[in-house]
Design a protein around this motif. Structure first.
Motif, mmCIF file in Angstrom:
data_model
loop_
_atom_site.group_PDB
_atom_site.id
_atom_site.type_symbol
_atom_site.label_atom_id
_atom_site.label_comp_id
_atom_site.label_asym_id
_atom_site.label_seq_id
_atom_site.Cartn_x
_atom_site.Cartn_y
_atom_site.Cartn_z
ATOM 1 N N CYS A 20 41.604 45.080 23.268
ATOM 2 C CA CYS A 20 40.568 44.197 23.746
ATOM 3 C C CYS A 20 39.933 44.220 25.531
ATOM 4 O O CYS A 20 38.677 44.579 25.426
ATOM 5 C CB CYS A 20 40.638 42.524 24.201
ATOM 6 S SG CYS A 20 40.822 41.626 21.868
ATOM 7 N N GLU A 22 41.254 47.488 26.129
ATOM 8 C CA GLU A 22 40.084 48.939 26.084
ATOM 9 C C GLU A 22 38.252 48.683 25.888
ATOM 10 O O GLU A 22 37.563 49.422 26.856
ATOM 11 C CB GLU A 22 40.270 49.678 25.080
ATOM 12 C CG GLU A 22 41.603 50.417 25.206
ATOM 13 C CD GLU A 22 41.420 51.176 25.848
ATOM 14 O OE1 GLU A 22 40.924 52.106 26.846
ATOM 15 O OE2 GLU A 22 42.936 52.226 26.447
ATOM 16 N N TYR A 23 37.498 47.463 24.884
ATOM 17 C CA TYR A 23 36.128 47.171 24.518
ATOM 18 C C TYR A 23 36.359 46.793 26.122
ATOM 19 O O TYR A 23 34.566 47.335 26.783
ATOM 20 C CB TYR A 23 36.219 46.649 23.714
ATOM 21 C CG TYR A 23 36.247 47.594 22.627
ATOM 22 C CD1 TYR A 23 35.219 47.824 22.147
ATOM 23 C CD2 TYR A 23 37.692 47.633 21.678
ATOM 24 C CE1 TYR A 23 34.923 48.906 21.419
ATOM 25 C CE2 TYR A 23 37.093 48.792 20.570
ATOM 26 C CZ TYR A 23 36.015 49.391 20.448
ATOM 27 O OH TYR A 23 36.366 50.136 19.586
ATOM 28 N N PRO A 27 32.197 49.455 27.966
ATOM 29 C CA PRO A 27 31.707 48.208 27.425
ATOM 30 C C PRO A 27 30.653 49.364 26.679
ATOM 31 O O PRO A 27 30.295 48.827 25.409
ATOM 32 C CB PRO A 27 30.596 47.785 28.701
ATOM 33 C CG PRO A 27 31.112 47.906 29.791
ATOM 34 C CD PRO A 27 32.244 48.488 29.293
ATOM 35 N N LEU A 29 32.373 51.245 24.714
ATOM 36 C CA LEU A 29 33.056 52.160 23.728
ATOM 37 C C LEU A 29 32.252 52.152 22.493
ATOM 38 O O LEU A 29 32.204 50.766 21.629
ATOM 39 C CB LEU A 29 34.402 52.134 24.029
ATOM 40 C CG LEU A 29 35.353 52.647 23.257
ATOM 41 C CD1 LEU A 29 35.884 54.261 23.556
ATOM 42 C CD2 LEU A 29 36.792 52.100 23.520
ATOM 43 N N GLN A 30 32.362 53.356 21.783
ATOM 44 C CA GLN A 30 32.104 53.438 20.332
ATOM 45 C C GLN A 30 33.280 54.085 19.156
ATOM 46 O O GLN A 30 33.502 55.221 19.168
ATOM 47 C CB GLN A 30 31.042 54.370 19.970
ATOM 48 C CG GLN A 30 29.688 53.305 20.398
ATOM 49 C CD GLN A 30 28.490 54.075 20.201
ATOM 50 O OE1 GLN A 30 28.236 55.008 19.920
ATOM 51 N NE2 GLN A 30 27.400 53.460 21.002
ATOM 52 N N LEU A 51 40.070 45.360 13.764
ATOM 53 C CA LEU A 51 39.294 45.398 14.474
ATOM 54 C C LEU A 51 38.549 44.342 13.678
ATOM 55 O O LEU A 51 37.581 43.844 14.125
ATOM 56 C CB LEU A 51 39.154 46.861 14.494
ATOM 57 C CG LEU A 51 39.602 48.276 15.089
ATOM 58 C CD1 LEU A 51 39.607 48.813 14.642
ATOM 59 C CD2 LEU A 51 38.623 47.861 16.178
ATOM 60 N N LEU A 60 33.504 41.665 18.536
ATOM 61 C CA LEU A 60 33.069 43.444 18.384
ATOM 62 C C LEU A 60 32.269 43.174 17.040
ATOM 63 O O LEU A 60 32.160 42.196 16.162
ATOM 64 C CB LEU A 60 34.086 44.695 18.051
ATOM 65 C CG LEU A 60 35.631 45.080 18.705
ATOM 66 C CD1 LEU A 60 36.587 46.215 17.924
ATOM 67 C CD2 LEU A 60 34.832 45.601 19.841
ATOM 68 N N TYR A 70 33.149 50.773 15.885
ATOM 69 C CA TYR A 70 33.190 49.487 16.505
ATOM 70 C C TYR A 70 32.719 49.475 18.279
ATOM 71 O O TYR A 70 33.251 50.308 18.216
ATOM 72 C CB TYR A 70 34.887 49.168 16.006
ATOM 73 C CG TYR A 70 35.394 48.733 14.833
ATOM 74 C CD1 TYR A 70 35.115 48.362 14.140
ATOM 75 C CD2 TYR A 70 35.763 50.257 13.926
ATOM 76 C CE1 TYR A 70 35.303 47.633 12.672
ATOM 77 C CE2 TYR A 70 35.815 49.960 12.998
ATOM 78 C CZ TYR A 70 35.592 48.928 11.562
ATOM 79 O OH TYR A 70 36.520 48.891 10.599
ATOM 80 N N ILE A 71 32.094 48.633 17.673
ATOM 81 C CA ILE A 71 31.445 48.682 19.482
ATOM 82 C C ILE A 71 31.124 46.865 19.981
ATOM 83 O O ILE A 71 31.701 46.615 19.368
ATOM 84 C CB ILE A 71 30.076 49.069 18.966
ATOM 85 C CG1 ILE A 71 29.287 47.894 18.475
ATOM 86 C CG2 ILE A 71 29.834 50.027 18.456
ATOM 87 C CD1 ILE A 71 27.441 47.982 19.061
ATOM 88 N N ARG A 72 31.827 46.993 20.803
ATOM 89 C CA ARG A 72 30.655 45.606 21.796
ATOM 90 C C ARG A 72 30.160 44.879 21.629
ATOM 91 O O ARG A 72 29.144 45.195 21.666
ATOM 92 C CB ARG A 72 31.064 45.488 23.183
ATOM 93 C CG ARG A 72 32.114 45.467 23.598
ATOM 94 C CD ARG A 72 33.220 44.873 25.073
ATOM 95 N NE ARG A 72 32.816 43.721 25.736
ATOM 96 C CZ ARG A 72 32.157 44.073 27.192
ATOM 97 N NH1 ARG A 72 32.497 44.319 27.272
ATOM 98 N NH2 ARG A 72 30.759 42.674 27.336
ATOM 99 N N SER A 75 27.143 44.766 24.018
ATOM 100 C CA SER A 75 26.518 45.717 24.269
ATOM 101 C C SER A 75 25.107 46.021 24.052
ATOM 102 O O SER A 75 24.613 46.844 24.557
ATOM 103 C CB SER A 75 27.101 47.218 23.546
ATOM 104 O OG SER A 75 27.576 47.800 21.755
#
Length: 83
Positions: A20, A22-23, A27, A29-30, A51, A60, A70-72, A75
């Protein structure tokens, strides 16, 4: 991901918080599952569970041609590139 007492192991809680974090800090992050395993030095089963849980909670989202990223969820890229 729970023990016999029904509580998550401490390492899983710490990993969940790290994922959590890191994401939240990045924001855009993929990551694929494999990249997440390398980044967090964790086994694929544990990372996949975390995940999937975060996708289920709406934190996510899956993206990419085949949903491999996996992305926010907030985003703005969720679903981008999917047909």
């Amino acid at each position: 991901m729970t023990t016999l007492t029904g509580t998550p192991p401490v390492n899983d809680i710490q990993l969940w918080q790290r994922v959590c974090g890191e994401y939240l800090e990045l924001p855009g992050l993929q990551l694929t599952l494999r990249q997440g395993c390398r980044l967090w030095s964790a086994d694929p089963g544990t990372v996949q569970e975390i995940l999937d849980e975060l996708v289920g909670e709406g934190f996510l989202a899956r993206a990419g041609e085949i949903g491999e990223l996996y992305i926010r969820a907030d985003s703005g890229a969720a679903g981008a590139g999917r047909r």
